[in-house]
Design an enzyme around this catalytic site. Structure first.
Site, short mmCIF file in Angstrom:
data_model
loop_
_atom_site.label_atom_id
_atom_site.label_comp_id
_atom_site.label_asym_id
_atom_site.label_seq_id
_atom_site.Cartn_x
_atom_site.Cartn_y
_atom_site.Cartn_z
N SER A 136 -24.28 -2.40 21.94
CA SER A 136 -23.31 -3.55 22.07
C SER A 136 -24.06 -4.75 22.94
CB SER A 136 -22.13 -3.05 22.59
OG SER A 136 -21.46 -2.25 21.98
N GLU A 310 -6.85 -2.89 34.73
CA GLU A 310 -7.20 -1.35 35.18
C GLU A 310 -8.38 -1.53 36.08
OE1 GLU A 310 -5.64 1.69 34.89
OE2 GLU A 310 -4.12 1.07 33.42
#
Length: 562
Positions: A136, A310
């Protein structure tokens, strides 16, 4: 339908209702008329021996030539939104399309995800300079800088992954850097950690994607002058920096002595004692840090917002606490609402980061569910903007090994076992049923592991080793449509791997007509900058353009810093 929202600030809607209100204001948009491409502008590219001749300058010029030859200069985009479905293979798209259609009560095959209604489509070749099947970081760096690079690279040209000193002279300018220097508003939205490969590649420079916080940096890299990705994400060397950054990854920004605001038993990861959230606030006067839905709603009028929802990645959409954690569509709507109020246009990158993670887990339910969530975000963006002035591109960085096989009847539940038109369960040559979806490799291998016994695996399953499988399990009484069912894999791996096949590109708006055929992935950068006058002019002012106004010379980041 024309929606001139980007020309004026949007009225703030409570996040709980923002996305649904937008979705309800119009039917799903049909294909937008694609402008006729301008006459091709020819850019000469040196013939080379590959791969040795693939220098950063060659990659940059070759990508510029392809985009100009496809008429990208005809674009007059004021705004650009790139949606990146991480790991969103064409198989993932097809299966998610069917699942969404079946959730609507139809057979499923007739359905289209939101971006599949866009008028322009293409294929993207995803290999890295050193890897046939990519990662990625290298793929997103190609999209953000116009230069292909090595697997693991964040915003740097090809080199050695663990060599800090080598990378320092190879920093590449991204189109978000360029937009920031040109006075455009910028934004980053992701469901992964903000320091993860895709979002990091829009703003940071590192030869190794894993150097997310100072705790991840090798001592030699520190001595040679490399800076961790989190520190770079809050830096503003080109302009005012992103006005919107939404994602996960609080732990990378907080000291090891600081409790997490949501989970007091957890702490940050930083060893240097720096609180990067406070540093971001100091460089963005009036800016607000938020970590839940209520705080984001209360920060409606803040000039800039950093949302870290988060400590690690955001929750999968199936699992998230909807009262506390906004959806990707809601975060996209909020980003557009804020950025569209800026006078010089905006650029925005939105990543559906957890499509990739679910595929790595071998859990097709969550991979498809996350893809549907991305489709809702794209639909929201299409309804909030106009195809007359906003270029929207949807693509993926790489593929996965998800298989779509067998001969299921029309309308057979996509997550179920294969059944024929008479409702009979299809069986393999040993007499056992099998599912339509499977993985070529990964943790769904049915041999016994240290975590789970032989047979079908349940999410989450992160094995450290396997026993060889003794044939296939009998799935007759197994609910393969359950969210935690893990599709079988042929080869046992702790994490399912990427695939090397092409991924899709879908686009609408100014310059979209240049995206057609099969393209090298780095060409997407060149379509964006050539189709957005403010970006192209900034490059030309730096002396990187040829006589036709095509940016062909590799820009040096230092030329664009404040």
């Amino acid at each position: 339908m024309h929606h001139p929202y980007v020309s004026r600030p949007l009225r703030l809607l409570p996040l709980a209702f923002a996305a649904t209100a937008l979705l309800g204001c119009a039917s799903q948009p049909g294909p937008a008329a694609a402008p006729a491409p301008a006459a091709a502008v020819q850019v000469p590219v040196e013939a080379i021996v590959r791969p040795d001749g693939e220098t950063p300058q060659w990659w940059y010029r070759a990508g510029a030539a392809h985009a100009a030859g496809n008429g990208a200069l005809s674009g007059k985009a004021r705004n650009v939104i790139l949606f990146l479905g991480d790991g969103m293979s064409l198989t993932t798209v097809a299966a998610a399309r069917i699942l969404e259609g079946q959730r609507k009560g139809g057979p499923g095959e007739e359905n289209l995800l939101s971006w599949e209604r866009f008028p322009q489509t293409a294929f993207s070749k995803t290999y890295n300079t050193d890897s046939q099947t990519p990662d990625s970081a290298g793929t997103m760096t190609a999209i953000t800088t116009g230069v292909k690079t090595h697997a693991g690279a964040i915003g740097v040209a090809a080199g050695k992954r663990n060599d800090c000193a080598d990378s320092l002279g190879k920093h590449r300018l991204t189109w978000l850097h360029l937009a920031d220097a040109a006075g455009m508003a910028t934004g980053i939205v992701t469901t992964a950690r903000l320091t993860h490969a895709t979002p990091a590649s829009t703003w940071a420079h590192s030869p190794d994607r894993n150097w997310e916080s100072d705790a991840d940096l090798p001592a030699q890299a520190v001595a040679e002058g490399c800076v961790d990705i989190a520190r770079q994400m809050v830096a503003t060397p080109y302009g005012s920096g992103p006005k919107v950054m939404f994602g996960g990854g609080r732990s990378k920004f907080l000291p090891a002595t600081t409790p997490d605001p949501e989970y007091p038993d957890r702490r940050g990861e930083r060893r240097d004692g720096r609180n990067l959230i406070e540093e971001w606030k100091a460089s963005h006067p009036g800016g607000v840090f938020v970590w839940n839905r209520q705080q984001l709603e209360q920060a409606a009028d803040a000039p800039a917002v950093l949302g870290l929802f988060e400590p690690d990645h955001m929750q999968f959409d199936h699992d998230r606490d909807r009262a506390a954690e906004p959806s990707l569509a809601e975060l996209t709507a909020e980003a557009i609402r804020r950025l569209s109020a800026e006078p010089n246009g905006f650029v925005l990158m939105v990543e559906g980061g957890r499509i990739d993670h679910a595929n790595h887990y071998g859990n097709a339910f969550r991979a498809l569910d996350e893809t549907i969530s991305l489709s809702e975000a794209v639909r929201t963006a299409a309804q909030m903007t106009s195809a007359e002035d906003t270029l929207i591109i949807v693509t993926a960085d790489h593929s996965h090994t998800l298989n779509f096989v067998g001969y299921p009847a029309r309308g057979n539940p996509i997550l179920d076992k294969v059944r024929d038109g008479d409702g009979d369960t299809a069986r393999d040559a040993t007499g056992l049923p099998y599912t339509t979806l499977s993985y070529a490799n990964g943790p769904g291998y049915t041999g016994a592991s240290q975590q789970q016994p032989a047979g079908p695996k349940r999410f989450p399953h992160i094995p450290t080793g396997y026993q060889p499988a003794a044939g296939r399990p009998d799935l007759e009484q197994v609910d393969t449509t359950a969210p935690d069912f893990m599709q079988e894999s042929l080869l046992p791996l702790a994490s399912e791997s990427h695939g090397g096949d092409d991924v899709g590109i879908w686009a609408r708006g100014p310059g979209a007509s240049a995206l057609r055929g099969t393209m090298e992935q780095n060409t997407i950068f060149h379509v964006i900058v050539q189709a957005t006058p403010r970006l192209r002019q900034q490059l030309c002012r730096a002396g990187t353009c040829d006589a036709n106004g095509v940016p062909v010379e590799l820009p040096q980041p230092a030329r664009f810093k404040r």
